[in-house]
Design a protein around this motif. Structure first.
Motif, PDB file in Angstrom:
ATOM      1  N   THR A 110       0.833  -1.141  -0.345  1.00  0.00           N
ATOM      2  CA  THR A 110       0.168  -0.254  -0.034  1.00  0.00           C
ATOM      3  C   THR A 110       0.695   1.015   0.085  1.00  0.00           C
ATOM      4  OG1 THR A 110      -1.931  -1.474   1.086  1.00  0.00           O
ATOM      5  CG2 THR A 110      -1.990   1.104   1.630  1.00  0.00           C
ATOM      6  N   GLY A 111       1.483   1.545   0.814  1.00  0.00           N
ATOM      7  CA  GLY A 111       2.941   2.361   1.079  1.00  0.00           C
ATOM      8  C   GLY A 111       3.133   2.525  -0.438  1.00  0.00           C
ATOM      9  N   LYS A 112       3.948   1.771  -0.960  1.00  0.00           N
ATOM     10  CA  LYS A 112       4.298   1.730  -2.108  1.00  0.00           C
ATOM     11  C   LYS A 112       3.556   1.853  -3.179  1.00  0.00           C
ATOM     12  CE  LYS A 112       7.674  -2.422  -1.862  1.00  0.00           C
ATOM     13  NZ  LYS A 112       8.450  -3.496  -2.119  1.00  0.00           N
ATOM     14  N   LYS A 113       2.256   1.237  -3.449  1.00  0.00           N
ATOM     15  CA  LYS A 113       0.952   2.561  -4.368  1.00  0.00           C
ATOM     16  C   LYS A 113       1.285   3.539  -4.207  1.00  0.00           C
ATOM     17  CE  LYS A 113      -1.692   1.670  -7.656  1.00  0.00           C
ATOM     18  NZ  LYS A 113      -1.125   1.672  -8.925  1.00  0.00           N
ATOM     19  N   LEU A 114       1.174   3.821  -3.009  1.00  0.00           N
ATOM     20  CA  LEU A 114       1.110   5.534  -2.215  1.00  0.00           C
ATOM     21  C   LEU A 114       2.049   6.399  -3.397  1.00  0.00           C
ATOM     22  CD1 LEU A 114      -0.266   5.559   0.759  1.00  0.00           C
ATOM     23  CD2 LEU A 114      -1.224   6.196  -0.555  1.00  0.00           C
ATOM     24  N   VAL A 115       3.614   6.186  -3.268  1.00  0.00           N
ATOM     25  CA  VAL A 115       4.543   6.760  -3.507  1.00  0.00           C
ATOM     26  C   VAL A 115       4.376   6.629  -5.278  1.00  0.00           C
ATOM     27  CG1 VAL A 115       6.460   6.642  -3.805  1.00  0.00           C
ATOM     28  CG2 VAL A 115       5.644   6.802  -1.411  1.00  0.00           C
TER      29      VAL A 115
ATOM     30  N   LEU B 236       5.209  13.455   2.984  1.00  0.00           N
ATOM     31  CA  LEU B 236       4.399  12.360   3.385  1.00  0.00           C
ATOM     32  C   LEU B 236       3.495  12.702   5.285  1.00  0.00           C
ATOM     33  CD1 LEU B 236       2.780   9.184   3.585  1.00  0.00           C
ATOM     34  CD2 LEU B 236       5.641   8.822   4.808  1.00  0.00           C
ATOM     35  N   ILE B 237       2.492  12.341   5.423  1.00  0.00           N
ATOM     36  CA  ILE B 237       1.779  12.087   6.179  1.00  0.00           C
ATOM     37  C   ILE B 237       1.338  11.385   6.803  1.00  0.00           C
ATOM     38  CG2 ILE B 237      -0.170  13.777   7.786  1.00  0.00           C
ATOM     39  CD1 ILE B 237       0.747  15.698   5.874  1.00  0.00           C
ATOM     40  N   ASN B 238       1.805  10.994   7.629  1.00  0.00           N
ATOM     41  CA  ASN B 238       1.391   9.354   8.310  1.00  0.00           C
ATOM     42  C   ASN B 238       0.300   9.659   9.390  1.00  0.00           C
ATOM     43  OD1 ASN B 238       3.782   7.456   6.907  1.00  0.00           O
ATOM     44  ND2 ASN B 238       4.868   8.279   7.212  1.00  0.00           N
ATOM     45  N   ASN B 239      -0.803   9.250   8.730  1.00  0.00           N
ATOM     46  CA  ASN B 239      -1.646   9.832   9.773  1.00  0.00           C
ATOM     47  C   ASN B 239      -2.603   8.673   9.927  1.00  0.00           C
ATOM     48  OD1 ASN B 239      -4.178  11.118  11.271  1.00  0.00           O
ATOM     49  ND2 ASN B 239      -4.992  10.537   9.386  1.00  0.00           N
ATOM     50  N   ALA B 240      -2.676   7.410   8.857  1.00  0.00           N
ATOM     51  CA  ALA B 240      -3.396   6.217   9.661  1.00  0.00           C
ATOM     52  C   ALA B 240      -3.315   5.301  10.772  1.00  0.00           C
ATOM     53  CB  ALA B 240      -3.348   5.481   8.278  1.00  0.00           C
ATOM     54  N   GLY B 241      -4.066   5.016  11.863  1.00  0.00           N
ATOM     55  CA  GLY B 241      -4.061   4.538  12.902  1.00  0.00           C
ATOM     56  C   GLY B 241      -4.688   4.338  13.982  1.00  0.00           C
ATOM     57  N   ILE B 242      -4.382   3.233  14.685  1.00  0.00           N
ATOM     58  CA  ILE B 242      -6.067   2.686  15.214  1.00  0.00           C
ATOM     59  C   ILE B 242      -5.634   2.892  16.539  1.00  0.00           C
ATOM     60  CG2 ILE B 242      -6.677   0.898  13.713  1.00  0.00           C
ATOM     61  CD1 ILE B 242      -5.326  -1.004  15.472  1.00  0.00           C
ATOM     62  N   PHE B 243      -6.714   3.349  17.581  1.00  0.00           N
ATOM     63  CA  PHE B 243      -6.202   3.431  19.459  1.00  0.00           C
ATOM     64  C   PHE B 243      -7.750   3.008  19.768  1.00  0.00           C
ATOM     65  CE2 PHE B 243      -5.576   5.634  23.025  1.00  0.00           C
ATOM     66  CZ  PHE B 243      -4.239   5.178  23.373  1.00  0.00           C
TER      67      PHE B 243
ATOM     68  N   LYS C 252       4.542  -0.302  11.708  1.00  0.00           N
ATOM     69  CA  LYS C 252       4.514  -0.332  10.341  1.00  0.00           C
ATOM     70  C   LYS C 252       3.934  -0.131   9.149  1.00  0.00           C
ATOM     71  CE  LYS C 252       4.632  -5.413   8.013  1.00  0.00           C
ATOM     72  NZ  LYS C 252       3.902  -6.691   7.844  1.00  0.00           N
ATOM     73  N   GLY C 253       3.226   0.726   9.715  1.00  0.00           N
ATOM     74  CA  GLY C 253       2.568   1.464   9.244  1.00  0.00           C
ATOM     75  C   GLY C 253       2.971   2.156   8.205  1.00  0.00           C
ATOM     76  N   THR C 254       3.347   3.103   9.272  1.00  0.00           N
ATOM     77  CA  THR C 254       4.492   4.572   9.611  1.00  0.00           C
ATOM     78  C   THR C 254       5.802   3.598   8.980  1.00  0.00           C
ATOM     79  OG1 THR C 254       3.317   5.725  11.181  1.00  0.00           O
ATOM     80  CG2 THR C 254       5.352   6.527  11.096  1.00  0.00           C
ATOM     81  N   PHE C 255       6.552   3.112   9.222  1.00  0.00           N
ATOM     82  CA  PHE C 255       7.514   2.501   8.956  1.00  0.00           C
ATOM     83  C   PHE C 255       8.381   2.753   7.302  1.00  0.00           C
ATOM     84  CE2 PHE C 255      11.645   0.132   8.470  1.00  0.00           C
ATOM     85  CZ  PHE C 255      12.608   0.913   9.033  1.00  0.00           C
ATOM     86  N   PHE C 256       7.550   1.891   6.564  1.00  0.00           N
ATOM     87  CA  PHE C 256       7.605   1.139   5.380  1.00  0.00           C
ATOM     88  C   PHE C 256       7.199   2.131   4.456  1.00  0.00           C
ATOM     89  CE2 PHE C 256       8.322  -3.179   7.998  1.00  0.00           C
ATOM     90  CZ  PHE C 256       9.984  -3.399   6.718  1.00  0.00           C
TER      91      PHE C 256
ATOM     92  N   GLN D  74       9.729   4.645   4.291  1.00  0.00           N
ATOM     93  CA  GLN D  74      10.868   4.109   3.112  1.00  0.00           C
ATOM     94  C   GLN D  74      10.736   3.529   1.907  1.00  0.00           C
ATOM     95  OE1 GLN D  74      11.466  -0.454   2.889  1.00  0.00           O
ATOM     96  NE2 GLN D  74      13.283  -0.397   4.427  1.00  0.00           N
ATOM     97  N   SER D  75       8.987   3.625   2.018  1.00  0.00           N
ATOM     98  CA  SER D  75       9.181   4.379   0.145  1.00  0.00           C
ATOM     99  C   SER D  75       8.962   5.847   0.127  1.00  0.00           C
ATOM    100  CB  SER D  75       7.173   4.004   0.094  1.00  0.00           C
ATOM    101  OG  SER D  75       7.531   1.889   0.394  1.00  0.00           O
ATOM    102  N   ALA D  76       8.554   6.260   0.725  1.00  0.00           N
ATOM    103  CA  ALA D  76       8.795   7.663   0.200  1.00  0.00           C
ATOM    104  C   ALA D  76      10.301   8.527   0.444  1.00  0.00           C
ATOM    105  CB  ALA D  76       8.049   8.798   1.004  1.00  0.00           C
ATOM    106  N   VAL D  77      10.875   7.779   1.980  1.00  0.00           N
ATOM    107  CA  VAL D  77      12.572   8.524   1.158  1.00  0.00           C
ATOM    108  C   VAL D  77      12.958   8.328  -0.267  1.00  0.00           C
ATOM    109  CG1 VAL D  77      14.480   8.093   2.498  1.00  0.00           C
ATOM    110  CG2 VAL D  77      12.510   8.202   4.179  1.00  0.00           C
ATOM    111  N   LYS D  78      12.986   6.805  -0.379  1.00  0.00           N
ATOM    112  CA  LYS D  78      13.667   6.842  -1.739  1.00  0.00           C
ATOM    113  C   LYS D  78      13.590   7.677  -3.242  1.00  0.00           C
ATOM    114  CE  LYS D  78      13.714   1.834  -0.913  1.00  0.00           C
ATOM    115  NZ  LYS D  78      12.840  -0.023  -1.062  1.00  0.00           N
ATOM    116  N   GLN D  79      12.109   8.113  -3.049  1.00  0.00           N
ATOM    117  CA  GLN D  79      11.709   9.486  -3.588  1.00  0.00           C
ATOM    118  C   GLN D  79      12.207  10.329  -3.056  1.00  0.00           C
ATOM    119  OE1 GLN D  79      10.599   9.164  -7.238  1.00  0.00           O
ATOM    120  NE2 GLN D  79      11.062  11.144  -7.241  1.00  0.00           N
TER     121      GLN D  79
END
Length: 245
Positions: free
Chosen positions: A63-68, A81-88, A110-114, A117-122
């Motif tokens: 999913t992260g790769k697809k976003l980028v 990149l704004i890593n807002n998705a999460g549960i609580f 894990k969602g924020t991390f990877f 990672q996809s965004a930083v590569k770009q």
């Protein structure tokens, strides 16, 4: 004009961020695990030229790769990149099962991390970039009577991840910060069993809860800043600073 990826953008804080950034003229790639909610928000924002949407579970690396990939295909770059998705969800420590902890770690950390990672590569190819994570003041200021060891453990990881990533890529002009909200009026409150979010106003020195617009405005500031990195900014009405008696 920036190209901004926002995860968890269909409701609450993420939706408010999307609305504000669109008003400021930025291009958006919005995401949600709930495809129906995402499509409703996409239609409500009503700007097909400046918005692309990608539904999918952020805990999946694909999913992260697809976003980028979508950001590059539609707008040619990834600025923010704004890593807002999460549960609580609150749950007593002794009742937490392995599946509970795995769920929080997978989606939040894990969602924020990877996705990062996809965004930083770009961003490395572009020579700069900006990542904004969403944590919580509860990492630094726990509340008795609100048991949340599992989600807070994942959010604590996000705080640590923010500073480490800022250190590793500061030399590449990639800024990484986190917003740590206090109690914010959003659909999340109902999901955690809080029927009246305003009843929690006393946790903040300002004696009121925050609004999603407050988070959006801070996110916009961080997205436009060129000299803030490695910071965890409490947006909490004084929750961490002190107590009311």
């Amino acid at each position: 004009m920036k190209t901004v990826i926002i995860t968890g953008a269909s409701t609450g804080i993420g939706k408010a961020i999307a609305q504000l950034f669109l008003e400021k003229g930025h291009n958006l790639v919005i995401n949600s695990a709930n495809a129906a909610n995402l499509e409703n928000t996409y239609n409500e924002l009503n700007n097909t030229e400046k918005i692309a949407m990608v539904s999918g579970d952020i805990s999946l690396i694909a999913t992260g790769k697809k976003l980028v990939e979508t950001a590059i295909e539609r707008f040619g770059k990834v600025d923010v990149l704004i890593n807002n998705a999460g549960i609580f969800e609150p749950k007593s420590f002794l009742d937490v099962e392995e599946k509970d902890l795995d769920r929080f770690l997978s989606i939040n950390l894990k969602g924020t991390f990877f996705t990062s990672q996809s965004a930083v590569k770009q961003m490395l190819k572009q020579g700069e970039g900006n990542i904004i994570n969403i944590g919580t003041v509860l990492v630094d200021h726990a509340i008795n009577g609100f048991p949340a060891t599992a989600p807070i453990s994942s959010k604590g990881g996000i705080h640590a991840f923010t500073r480490q990533l800022a250190a590793e890529f500061g030399k590449n002009n990639i800024r990484v910060n986190a917003i740590a909200p206090g109690i914010i009026r959003s659909p999340l409150q109902a999901k955690t069993g809080v029927d009246n979010a305003d009843s929690l106003a006393g946790l903040h020195l300002l004696n009121r809860i925050g609004e999603t617009q407050d988070v959006a405005e801070l996110a916009l500031y961080l997205a436009e800043s060129n000299f803030v990195t490695g910071e965890i900014i409490n947006l909490d009405g004084g929750h961490v600073a002190g107590h009311s008696i």
